[in-house]
Design an enzyme around this catalytic site. Structure first.
Site, PDB file in Angstrom:
ATOM      1  N   TYR A 234       0.864  -0.985   0.260  1.00 36.76           N
ATOM      2  CA  TYR A 234      -0.159   0.193  -0.119  1.00 36.76           C
ATOM      3  C   TYR A 234       0.521   1.085   0.105  1.00 36.76           C
ATOM      4  O   TYR A 234       0.716   2.351  -0.732  1.00 36.76           O
ATOM      5  CB  TYR A 234      -0.587  -0.238   1.629  1.00 36.76           C
TER       6      TYR A 234
ATOM      7  N   LYS B  72       0.958   3.834  -2.475  1.00 39.43           N
ATOM      8  CA  LYS B  72       0.377   5.723  -2.502  1.00 39.43           C
ATOM      9  C   LYS B  72       1.367   6.244  -2.553  1.00 39.43           C
ATOM     10  O   LYS B  72       1.526   7.962  -3.452  1.00 39.43           O
ATOM     11  CB  LYS B  72      -0.182   5.799  -1.253  1.00 39.43           C
TER      12      LYS B  72
HETATM   13  P1  NAP Z   1     -12.969   1.915   1.560  1.00 38.72           P
HETATM   14  O1  NAP Z   1     -14.527   2.542   2.353  1.00 38.72           O
HETATM   15  O2  NAP Z   1     -12.957   0.632   1.843  1.00 38.72           O
HETATM   16  O3  NAP Z   1     -13.984   2.398   0.402  1.00 38.72           O
HETATM   17  C1  NAP Z   1     -13.154   2.136  -1.062  1.00 38.72           C
HETATM   18  C2  NAP Z   1     -14.163   1.795  -2.245  1.00 38.72           C
HETATM   19  O4  NAP Z   1     -13.329   1.413  -3.474  1.00 38.72           O
HETATM   20  C3  NAP Z   1     -15.345   0.702  -1.613  1.00 38.72           C
HETATM   21  O5  NAP Z   1     -16.508   1.414  -2.113  1.00 38.72           O
HETATM   22  C4  NAP Z   1     -14.366  -0.979  -2.819  1.00 38.72           C
HETATM   23  O6  NAP Z   1     -16.291  -1.347  -3.252  1.00 38.72           O
HETATM   24  C5  NAP Z   1     -14.171   0.551  -3.486  1.00 38.72           C
HETATM   25  N1  NAP Z   1     -13.271  -0.425  -4.560  1.00 38.72           N
HETATM   26  C6  NAP Z   1     -12.215  -1.629  -4.097  1.00 38.72           C
HETATM   27  N2  NAP Z   1     -11.981  -1.449  -5.088  1.00 38.72           N
HETATM   28  C7  NAP Z   1     -12.528  -0.797  -6.096  1.00 38.72           C
HETATM   29  C8  NAP Z   1     -12.143  -1.123  -7.817  1.00 38.72           C
HETATM   30  N3  NAP Z   1     -11.076  -2.503  -7.999  1.00 38.72           N
HETATM   31  N4  NAP Z   1     -13.096  -0.834  -8.503  1.00 38.72           N
HETATM   32  C9  NAP Z   1     -13.698   0.181  -8.076  1.00 38.72           C
HETATM   33  N5  NAP Z   1     -13.803   0.510  -6.642  1.00 38.72           N
HETATM   34  C10 NAP Z   1     -13.522  -0.276  -5.911  1.00 38.72           C
HETATM   35  O7  NAP Z   1     -12.076   3.574   1.789  1.00 38.72           O
HETATM   36  P2  NAP Z   1     -12.127   4.723   2.724  1.00 38.72           P
HETATM   37  O8  NAP Z   1     -11.232   4.880   3.654  1.00 38.72           O
HETATM   38  O9  NAP Z   1     -13.031   5.328   2.302  1.00 38.72           O
HETATM   39  O10 NAP Z   1     -11.249   5.177   1.314  1.00 38.72           O
HETATM   40  C11 NAP Z   1     -10.716   5.924   0.293  1.00 38.72           C
HETATM   41  C12 NAP Z   1      -9.260   6.313  -0.170  1.00 38.72           C
HETATM   42  O11 NAP Z   1      -8.651   7.004   0.253  1.00 38.72           O
HETATM   43  C13 NAP Z   1      -8.819   4.885  -0.848  1.00 38.72           C
HETATM   44  O12 NAP Z   1      -7.641   5.228  -1.701  1.00 38.72           O
HETATM   45  C14 NAP Z   1      -7.486   5.019   0.529  1.00 38.72           C
HETATM   46  O13 NAP Z   1      -6.706   4.416   0.187  1.00 38.72           O
HETATM   47  C15 NAP Z   1      -7.472   6.186   0.668  1.00 38.72           C
HETATM   48  N6  NAP Z   1      -7.304   6.376   1.962  1.00 38.72           N
HETATM   49  C16 NAP Z   1      -8.190   6.714   2.748  1.00 38.72           C
HETATM   50  C17 NAP Z   1      -7.649   7.184   4.381  1.00 38.72           C
HETATM   51  C18 NAP Z   1      -7.590   6.207   5.703  1.00 38.72           C
HETATM   52  O14 NAP Z   1      -7.817   6.283   6.820  1.00 38.72           O
HETATM   53  N7  NAP Z   1      -9.019   5.790   5.635  1.00 38.72           N
HETATM   54  C19 NAP Z   1      -6.334   7.712   4.834  1.00 38.72           C
HETATM   55  C20 NAP Z   1      -6.175   7.480   3.871  1.00 38.72           C
HETATM   56  C21 NAP Z   1      -6.464   7.322   2.240  1.00 38.72           C
HETATM   57  P3  NAP Z   1     -15.573  -2.560  -2.414  1.00 38.72           P
HETATM   58  O15 NAP Z   1     -16.937  -2.105  -1.325  1.00 38.72           O
HETATM   59  O16 NAP Z   1     -17.234  -3.277  -3.640  1.00 38.72           O
HETATM   60  O17 NAP Z   1     -14.916  -3.351  -1.444  1.00 38.72           O
END
Ligand code: NAP
Length: 251
Positions: free
Chosen positions: A152, A156
């Site tokens: 990851y 990133k």
């Molecule tokens: P999340 O709640 O897990 O949501 C991610 C979404 O992406 C889910 O709806 C998932 O679908 C979808 N997804 C996964 N694989 C996919 C694919 N191949 N094609 C299309 N959609 C796909 O994550 P989040 O926390 O909102 O994070 C969003 C972004 O921010 C990510 O890139 C993450 O790495 C980044 N981020 C998050 C945090 C944090 O603290 N939360 C911190 C830094 C960066 P499914 O539900 O069907 O799997």
């Protein structure tokens, strides 16, 4: 300013992507809500429509070139040419290096890096034609290195390189590319991490908050607000940047 006010947000069924899709709709964009399963996008689309906005649910795996092209074509046909792209879809396959499988590595690279590349390649045509565009890629504070996240953190950090190159290549067409590197944001993703390390989400959140200068956890809306800034017409001189949205200094 472009005539077309159409945005695409990937991974927009929940979490940061859903909050971003809703915010861009409030900002006046029709939004292509892309996620793996079209049905899972219904809640985001209904919330946008309830607020008087326009949205389209599209099921696609961002790591699959054909599905990406099909999704972008559908958004263009049903909403209009997309000129804002938010590459937000993400997955975790955390493991210490000695336990990390090739599948853990490839899955994370495919969704974050290949997915963002494929989406940007498919959408840039519409942006170049409109001579206006905004690309926002979701990086992470993990780009700086994080235990258990060799896959990851590499992806990133890679997204930051992609962002800078897109900014250089596409700038002359009125297109900006920027990245947001969130810190701890309360979503299903951080809930899953708490579960993996055997902590309650409350304890996990409290531990994270104790390290955050503004003394609270991030919310999806904190990231949506930053996307809104980058997507704004008036932000056209900000490009190739990475902004850490983490409640304190990071990079
Ligand atoms: P999340 O709640 O897990 O949501 C991610 C979404 O992406 C889910 O709806 C998932 O679908 C979808 N997804 C996964 N694989 C996919 C694919 N191949 N094609 C299309 N959609 C796909 O994550 P989040 O926390 O909102 O994070 C969003 C972004 O921010 C990510 O890139 C993450 O790495 C980044 N981020 C998050 C945090 C944090 O603290 N939360 C911190 C830094 C960066 P499914 O539900 O069907 O799997």
């Amino acid at each position: 300013m472009t005539e077309s006010r159409v945005a695409i947000v990937t991974g927009a069924a929940r979490g940061i992507g859903a909050a971003t899709a809703k915010r861009l709709a409030e900002d006046g964009f029709a939004v292509g809500v892309i996620d793996l399963d079209e049905k899972q996008c219904a809640e985001t689309v209904s919330a946008i429509e309830a607020g008087g906005g326009k949205a389209l649910a599209v099921g696609a795996d961002v790591a699959d070139a054909e599905q990406v092209q099909g999704a972008v074509d559908r958004v263009a046909a049903e909403l209009g040419s997309p000129t804002v792209l938010v590459n937000n879809a993400g997955v975790l396959r955390d493991n210490m290096l000695f336990k990390m499988s090739e599948d853990d590595w490839d899955t994370v690279m495919n969704v974050h890096l290949r997915g963002s590349f494929l989406m940007a390649r498919a959408v840039q045509k519409h942006m170049v034609e409109a001579k206006w565009g905004r690309i926002v890629n979701l990086s992470s504070t993990s780009a700086l290195g994080n235990r258990g996240q060799a896959n990851y953190s590499t992806a990133k950090a890679g997204l930051q390189g992609l962002t800078k190159t897109l900014a250089i290549e596409l700038g002359k067409f009125g297109i900006t590319a920027n990245a947001i590197a969130p810190g701890f944001i309360a979503t299903d993703m951080t809930k899953a991490t708490a579960e993996r390390v055997g902590m309650s989400f409350e304890d996990f959140t409290n531990a994270a908050v104790s390290q955050i200068p503004v003394a609270r956890a991030g919310k999806p809306e904190d990231i949506a607000n930053t996307v809104s800034f980058f997507a704004d017409e008036r932000s056209g001189f900000v490009s190739g940047q990475v902004i850490y949205v983490a409640g304190g200094p990071k990079a």
